[in-house]
Every structure is written in structure tokens, then in C-alpha cells.
Design a protein around this motif. Sequence first.
Motif, PDB file in Angstrom:
ATOM      1  N   GLY A   9      63.660  13.211 -39.805  1.00 17.95           N
ATOM      2  CA  GLY A   9      62.566  13.071 -38.829  1.00 17.95           C
ATOM      3  C   GLY A   9      61.208  13.220 -39.510  1.00 17.95           C
ATOM      4  O   GLY A   9      61.134  13.660 -40.650  1.00 17.95           O
ATOM      5  N   PRO A  10      60.129  12.843 -38.756  1.00 18.59           N
ATOM      6  CA  PRO A  10      58.784  12.951 -39.320  1.00 18.59           C
ATOM      7  C   PRO A  10      58.436  14.395 -39.657  1.00 18.59           C
ATOM      8  O   PRO A  10      58.753  15.306 -38.912  1.00 18.59           O
ATOM      9  CB  PRO A  10      57.885  12.410 -38.208  1.00 18.59           C
ATOM     10  CG  PRO A  10      58.720  12.400 -36.962  1.00 18.59           C
ATOM     11  CD  PRO A  10      60.137  12.344 -37.388  1.00 18.59           C
ATOM     12  N   GLY A  11      57.851  14.594 -40.802  1.00 12.87           N
ATOM     13  CA  GLY A  11      57.388  15.929 -41.233  1.00 12.87           C
ATOM     14  C   GLY A  11      58.475  16.758 -41.879  1.00 12.87           C
ATOM     15  O   GLY A  11      58.221  17.883 -42.270  1.00 12.87           O
ATOM     16  N   GLN A  12      59.728  16.233 -41.929  1.00 12.83           N
ATOM     17  CA  GLN A  12      60.820  17.014 -42.547  1.00 12.83           C
ATOM     18  C   GLN A  12      61.030  16.594 -43.996  1.00 12.83           C
ATOM     19  O   GLN A  12      60.838  15.427 -44.332  1.00 12.83           O
ATOM     20  CB  GLN A  12      62.122  16.814 -41.765  1.00 12.83           C
ATOM     21  CG  GLN A  12      62.130  17.567 -40.456  1.00 12.83           C
ATOM     22  CD  GLN A  12      63.509  17.555 -39.819  1.00 12.83           C
ATOM     23  OE1 GLN A  12      64.305  16.700 -40.125  1.00 12.83           O
ATOM     24  NE2 GLN A  12      63.748  18.498 -38.931  1.00 12.83           N
ATOM     25  N   ASP A  13      61.440  17.582 -44.795  1.00  9.98           N
ATOM     26  CA  ASP A  13      61.714  17.307 -46.210  1.00  9.98           C
ATOM     27  C   ASP A  13      63.031  16.537 -46.332  1.00  9.98           C
ATOM     28  O   ASP A  13      64.090  17.064 -45.964  1.00  9.98           O
ATOM     29  CB  ASP A  13      61.807  18.642 -46.962  1.00  9.98           C
ATOM     30  CG  ASP A  13      62.042  18.431 -48.455  1.00  9.98           C
ATOM     31  OD1 ASP A  13      62.063  19.442 -49.170  1.00  9.98           O
ATOM     32  OD2 ASP A  13      62.237  17.282 -48.908  1.00  9.98           O
ATOM     33  N   PRO A  14      62.998  15.281 -46.811  1.00  4.21           N
ATOM     34  CA  PRO A  14      64.238  14.489 -46.856  1.00  4.21           C
ATOM     35  C   PRO A  14      65.303  15.099 -47.756  1.00  4.21           C
ATOM     36  O   PRO A  14      66.490  14.978 -47.511  1.00  4.21           O
ATOM     37  CB  PRO A  14      63.778  13.132 -47.388  1.00  4.21           C
ATOM     38  CG  PRO A  14      62.436  13.340 -47.979  1.00  4.21           C
ATOM     39  CD  PRO A  14      61.828  14.521 -47.309  1.00  4.21           C
ATOM     40  N   VAL A  15      64.891  15.782 -48.840  1.00  3.94           N
ATOM     41  CA  VAL A  15      65.861  16.385 -49.757  1.00  3.94           C
ATOM     42  C   VAL A  15      66.624  17.504 -49.067  1.00  3.94           C
ATOM     43  O   VAL A  15      67.851  17.586 -49.129  1.00  3.94           O
ATOM     44  CB  VAL A  15      65.151  16.894 -51.029  1.00  3.94           C
ATOM     45  CG1 VAL A  15      66.148  17.640 -51.936  1.00  3.94           C
ATOM     46  CG2 VAL A  15      64.519  15.744 -51.785  1.00  3.94           C
TER      47      VAL A  15
END
Length: 502
Positions: A9-15
Amino acid sequence: MDRAGGAAGPGQDPVRSFERWKKKYGKRQARLQLQRKQRKRPEWQQEREGIARLQQRYAQINANEVERFSDFPLSKKTLKGLQESQYRMVTEIQRQTIGLALQGRDVLGAAKTGSGKTLAFIIPALENLYRQQWTATDGLGILIISPTRELAYQTFEVLRKVGKNHDFSAGLIIGGKDLKQESNRIHQINILICTPGRLLQHMDETSYFYASNLQMLILDEADRILDMGFADTMNAIIENLPKKRQTLLFSATQTKSVKDLARLSLKDPEYVWVHEKAKFSTPGTLDQNYVVCLLPQKINMLYSFLRSHLNKKSIVFFASCKEVQYLFRVFCRLRPGVPILALHGKQQQMKRMEVYNDFVRKKSAVLFATDIAARGLDFPAVNWVIQFDCPEDANTYIHRVGRTARYKEGGEALLILLPSEEKGMVQQLSQRRVPINETKINPEKLVDVQKKVQAFLAQDQELKERAQRCFVSYLRSIYLMKNKEIFDVFMLPLAEYALSLP
């Protein structure tokens, strides 16, 4: 909120999002794996089902269609052992016997020496215990009786190679070792290979030797066991064994005493006569000749033969231990150009096995032997069998030449006869369907070693005494022979023979 496998989601760290998904995925996979494992049948159950499938195939065995061991319904463990030991194609005795034995039938098998009968009983023995999921706590399941220590040792080696993927314990009880040491481990053995005298000794003296759970009795070379005077011992052993068992009896010859033993030990047996159909009693790949030689010339004859066969592996048979002991020492000094070894009954067990292994390892060598080596011992790649002394009868001849031309390989045999022995012995061999031709000695190729031998004896008093013992021992062996038409000590040129030793 991110979903497993979806985009962050937006603003979340993809890693971090991927790491969370990976953790959940790992847990889910572990849970599924555990469920699958719980649903899966236990290993012992799968093995039981595999055994049941094999047993269903026993009734469908058609010996005529079997060419390889893999054509039999055998366990993976046995097949793997056979493959690893380079056993793939079956011999005739194996083709005819294994199926019957797997079906639980008693078998009386007659096969020539070198026909591969060891595997014909080792394979059914392993399969018998495997079918029953035999364990160490079940005790003795298979009893294999051999006539000699050497044959028992060889059977043990075959069992060790072919059965190495099974979990059964196997033991060798052959005498020559400490009885107490054997007694301490005999109760832990599932497959016991032994000689008759030593086995009866344990039955009498070892308090915790039990055979009450025995599944299979195997008598290997039963004719030889009886020839050696073990008839009463065998009767006593069989009386001590449970009546409910399977029995396999193998014998190269079918004498009255073998038939008596078969009646005592077998129940409604299947008869397997592998060489009954054969035109001859010896392998077709064996080239057999005899030569007539005067007694004083025999040492010259043998020396000349060995000198012209330096790159071959040969076994030379003699009538007595003292002959082997004396002539072994003489030929070692004559140095014919090929290693000379000696095997006889006066040697300790460990020495005999050492000599046997040494001969097997060498590419070319000559083994001087008494009849102790004539039965059962498996000498790979022997090119020649020379019978320096005339055998007692046609059966002894057949067993001696059985050391070569084994397992369909080629081989050659030479029988040295005295003029007085020729007529009777050739007649006997003809009656037993042994194809043998006369060959003549070429006098030009005969090397005279008499003067050299005389020089050795003049320098060595011990060797001279051995020569005298050899002379007496040979005459005694001829005198004790039953067939006086062939063996007549009074027909021998004794004075000339004494000088030839000298």
C-alpha cells in the motif's frame, strides 16, 4: 492493508511488506507439509503393502521367461545388492530354483560345480526374512551348512555383498576359532553359515543356541558333506531342527547317501536337474585332454608345461598334502617364471584364506593343491586345471575341473595319467559323459630338471626328508584307492620313481 502476494500500500516499505508475506507463506507451507505427512501412511505400512504385492507375483513366475534377476519379484534391497555386485543375468540353476524357493517349496537341486548355485539359495534366504520383516530379536532364521571352512567363507562373502542393504545379522561358525567367543554372539545371528561338526558342537555345548524359530535350512554340496563322513552328524543336526521349515538341498552328484539325506530332510521336494539335459557332465566351454606319462617323468612334464604357460592362471591337483609341501618347495627353487602357491589341509585356516586371496588377486600364478580346494572354492579366471595325480574316480575329476570354465567362460583341463591308469580312467570318464581327448608329449619340448633337483637335495637335508615323506605318502594314497583296476601300487616303477624325486 497489503495482501499476501499483492502490491504494498501507499507509504509502506515494500521490503518489509515482502518479508511479512514471506514469513506467512513459510508458515502456511510448513502447516500444509505437516498435514500431508499426517495423511501419509507410515513407512512400515508401505513396506508391508510392497511385500504383499511381491507375494502376489510369486504364483506368476515363469522360469522360461526369466533372463535377469530383475525379472523375479524381488525386494528393492536385494535387487540393489545384486546390481552393485555386478550380478545381472541368471544361470540355469538360478532360473529353475529361485521361483520355486520364493513360493516356499522344498528343492533338491543337482547342478555342476560353477553353475552359480550360491545365489540360487542366498536370494530366497534374504527374501524369506525380508517378507517376515525379521529383526535381531527374532533370532536364527536361516541356517546354511557347508562341507568346508573355505566354502562357508565364500558363501559368507557372497551373502555380505548381495545382502548389504538388508538389516539382518549374519555369522560364520566354522571352527578354528575360540568356541566361547562364537558362543557369545551366536544368539544374535539371523543367518548362520557353518560347517557340520562345529554346528553340532554348539548344539551340544552352547546353552543359549536356539533354532526353534528356524525358517529355512540350506545344505550346500550335500554329497561332499557325506563324503567327508558327516552322515551321523547331519542326522543329529536335523533331529534338533524344527519340522516346520523350508529346506533347499544342493548336490553336484546324486548318490544313495544323498537320496537318504534328502528323504530325511525334505518334504515333497521339487527336483531341479540342471545338467540332466546336458549332453556332457562338464561345461561345454571346457577343453579337456589327457596325456600318458611315465611316473619318473612327471616332474619334468609339469615343469615344462608351466614354462610354456607363464601368463596363465593354473591349479595343479596332487594326491596328498606331503606331495604338495615337497613339490611346492622344489618348484619355488626351480623358478619356472610364474608365482607358485600351495593350498592343503595341513595349513591353519587363516593361512589357507591368505593363500586363496593371494591367488585370486594375481593375474598369473600356479596353485599346488589337494582336493580340499576342489570343491566349492570360487577361483575367478582360472585358465588351466592340471591333475598331476589321477583322481580317485570320475566324480572327483568333474569336481576338480569345475575350478575352470565357470559361469560360461572358457577353460582348459589336462589330466596326467600313468600307462597303468589310462584304460580304466578313460573308460570311467566316458561312462560319465566327460569328453576328453588324448594328446601326446613332444619330447623336444620336455625340459629335464632332474640334475637341478638332485643338487637342491644334496644341499638341503630337510628337503631330502620331505622328498622321502612325499614318496611314502604317494604310495600310500595309491595303495588305499578302492579301484584296483586303475590303481595298482605293484604296477609302479618304484625304483625309478624314487630316483626322480630324487
